[in-house]
Scaffold this motif. Structure first.
Motif, PDB file in Angstrom:
ATOM      1  N   GLU A   1       0.847  -1.200   0.000  1.00  0.00           N
ATOM      2  CA  GLU A   1       0.000   0.000   0.000  1.00  0.00           C
ATOM      3  C   GLU A   1       0.889   1.259   0.000  1.00  0.00           C
ATOM      4  N   THR A   2       1.906   1.218   0.865  1.00  0.00           N
ATOM      5  CA  THR A   2       2.852   2.351   0.963  1.00  0.00           C
ATOM      6  C   THR A   2       4.269   1.781   0.864  1.00  0.00           C
ATOM      7  N   PRO A   3       5.069   2.258  -0.067  1.00  0.00           N
ATOM      8  CA  PRO A   3       6.401   1.663  -0.246  1.00  0.00           C
ATOM      9  C   PRO A   3       7.452   2.206   0.732  1.00  0.00           C
ATOM     10  N   THR A   4       7.307   1.811   1.994  1.00  0.00           N
ATOM     11  CA  THR A   4       8.305   2.183   3.001  1.00  0.00           C
ATOM     12  C   THR A   4       8.915   0.906   3.556  1.00  0.00           C
ATOM     13  N   VAL A   5      10.222   0.818   3.524  1.00  0.00           N
ATOM     14  CA  VAL A   5      10.890  -0.359   4.081  1.00  0.00           C
ATOM     15  C   VAL A   5      11.867   0.119   5.144  1.00  0.00           C
ATOM     16  N   VAL A   6      11.877  -0.601   6.274  1.00  0.00           N
ATOM     17  CA  VAL A   6      12.894  -0.338   7.295  1.00  0.00           C
ATOM     18  C   VAL A   6      13.782  -1.577   7.340  1.00  0.00           C
ATOM     19  N   ASP A   7      15.030  -1.359   6.974  1.00  0.00           N
ATOM     20  CA  ASP A   7      15.961  -2.482   6.856  1.00  0.00           C
ATOM     21  C   ASP A   7      16.657  -2.682   8.201  1.00  0.00           C
ATOM     22  N   GLY A   8      16.146  -3.638   8.959  1.00  0.00           N
ATOM     23  CA  GLY A   8      16.675  -3.874  10.310  1.00  0.00           C
ATOM     24  C   GLY A   8      17.936  -4.703  10.320  1.00  0.00           C
ATOM     25  N   ARG A   9      18.435  -5.092   9.149  1.00  0.00           N
ATOM     26  CA  ARG A   9      19.674  -5.872   9.097  1.00  0.00           C
ATOM     27  C   ARG A   9      20.700  -5.247   8.159  1.00  0.00           C
ATOM     28  N   ASN A  10      20.400  -4.074   7.658  1.00  0.00           N
ATOM     29  CA  ASN A  10      21.269  -3.436   6.661  1.00  0.00           C
ATOM     30  C   ASN A  10      21.651  -4.437   5.576  1.00  0.00           C
ATOM     31  N   ALA A  11      20.610  -5.112   5.069  1.00  0.00           N
ATOM     32  CA  ALA A  11      20.830  -6.218   4.145  1.00  0.00           C
ATOM     33  C   ALA A  11      20.467  -5.879   2.704  1.00  0.00           C
TER      34      ALA A  11
END
Ligand code: UDX
Length: 443
Positions: free
Chosen positions: A412-422
């Protein structure tokens, strides 16, 4: 020379150890109180997900060298008995629960032959081996002097088979009275990897017990160090990944275990540092390890920071928002969810009112068992569909390789939080995603 060995306790460590020992040519009697687990393994099905284990079982089971039983008495014929039972954190206390180690040792003692060697592999508080030997001696047959060695394992889940047959070192903690014979017998067990040049360190019980917890304390400290730098980067507008690359290039520091993110979890690191602090306290050396309390605290702060970041991105509240959590396992290539940062964050979002869907390629079963109220799926497309925010919390290859251009069409909303810096920041941003990460600047 091929030996007969027993492996007692068929969990994450024991199941791999038993199969690897059989693969090295030994005859293995694997013992566990859990009849269901024994039946599954005897039928060639590993009850845990560990890459290569099912294939290894398929190779060794037809040889007849690997058998399973629930009876300790069936292990009596073994030349070497490996104790591989778990030592979890005690309920409500930091110390380790070593009751299974003592129960197995005491249960085994009456069946011991005079020439058999008992080998502890479980991670235990220093002093356990000496106490175990004394307790086993009281229950051993008349005339049998108990031989016990401590031989910690260093396996990492996901690489357990390689780490078992070719660890970067073997450590034997031995009793000085039987040192030569015990070392010779252990050398026979590990003849194949030793002949390939694997180093081994022979020492006393206390040092061998400490080696394991010291190694895990160091690894945990290294991860929390970089996560502390991550906090400073967030405050100062720095980039923790570039920082880790730069300091890791110094070979005295090394880049391994400088992966900043939501921190460490699993069945070892968290409980081992707590048990180590508790044991040091009993020994009057608590000051030496107070820094580990900070290591633990930094680790936990990363989890709450992740929840705060998700809330911030969603405009201040998680209530009724659709959150997709990528990953349930505490690390990739495992279905282990013990003390998993991913599940902890997912649960915290749910408690804050979010509609959370957790995806994991292998750990959905274990995740559901641990958190029955969390919605979990193995279907990545279904998990992403309608998401208002995506939190990547376990660095599975499937996520690292995911096409951001495909994923962007589902959410729905293209927000990603990368919790592993992967993730590859450039390609995710190019595909239209708002990319956030712990310890990295927002663009
Ligand atoms: C650990 C030790 O590595 C192993 O030697 C010991 O025998 C058992 O404990 P394991 O628990 O399988 O092994 O996992 P490990 O690979 O050490 O990872 C532990 C946790 O730290 C995971 O949650 C992982 O995601 C996290 N981690 C690891 C980081 O956050 N950053 C890193 O750079 C490395």
């Amino acid at each position: 020379m091929a030996l007969t060995v027993s492996v007692i306790g068929i969990g994450y460590l024991g199941s791999v150890h038993a199969a690897c020992m059989a693969d090295l040519g030994h005859t293995v009697i694997a013992v566990d109180v859990d009849a269901e687990k024994i039946a599954a393994l005897a039928g060639g099905h590993s009850p845990i997900y560990e890459p290569g284990l099912d294939e290894l079982l398929a190779r060794v089971l037809p040889t007849g060298r690997l058998t399973f039983t629930t009876e300790l008495a069936d292990a009596a014929a073994a030349d070497v008995h490996f104790i591989c039972v778990g030592t979890p954190q005690r309920e409500g206390e930091p110390a380790a629960d070593v009751s299974a180690v003592f129960a197995v040792g005491e249960g085994l003692a009456p069946y011991l032959r005079g020439d058999a060697l008992v080998v502890g592999k479980s991670t235990v508080p220093v002093g356990t081996a000496a106490a175990l030997r004394a307790r086993m001696q009281q229950r051993a047959p008349e005339g049998v002097s108990v031989r016990l060695a401590w031989n910690p394992e260093f396996l990492q889940e996901g690489h357990a088979i390689t780490d078992t047959v070719s660890p970067n070192r073997f450590v034997y903690g031995v009793d000085p009275r039987t040192r030569d014979a015990d070392v010779a017998l252990l050398d026979e067990v590990y003849a194949v990897p030793l002949s390939a040049g694997m180093p081994r360190i022979v020492t006393d019980y206390a040092t061998a017990e400490l080696v394991k917890v010291a190694a895990n304390a160091f690894l945990a400290t290294k991860i929390s160090f970089i996560n502390a730098m991550s906090e400073v980067c967030e405050a100062a507008g720095g980039d923790v990944v570039a920082l880790a690359d730069a300091i890791g290039a110094d070979e005295r520091i090394g880049r391994a275990f400088l992966g900043a993110g939501v921190g460490f979890g699993g069945g070892c690191l968290p409980k081992d540092i707590r048990a180590f602090m508790a044991r040091a306290g009993e020994l009057g050396a608590d000051q030496a390890l107070t820094f580990l309390r900070e290591v633990d605290a930094i680790n936990f702060r990363r989890r709450s920071r992740m929840v705060d970041l998700a809330r911030e991105e969603l405009g201040g509240s998680l209530r009724d928002r659709r959150v997709t959590v990528l990953g349930a396992a505490f690390k990739p290539d495992s279905d282990d969810v013990r003390d998993s940062p991913a599940l902890d964050v997912a649960q915290a979002c749910r408690s804050a009112g979010a509609k959370v869907v957790v995806h994991d390629p292998k750990a959905v079963g274990t995740a559901r068992a641990a958190h029955p109220l969390l919605e979990c799926t193995e279907d990545l497309e279904a998990a992403l569909r309608g998401a208002e925010i995506v939190l990547l919390l376990t660095a599975w290859r499937q996520y690292r390789d995911m096409d951001p251009g495909w994923a962007v069409t589902l959410v729905e909303t293209p927000t990603v939080v990368d919790g592993r810096n992967a993730l590859d920041v450039g390609s995710w941003r190019a595909a239209g995603w708002r990319y956030r990460a712990l310890g990295r600047p927002t663009i």
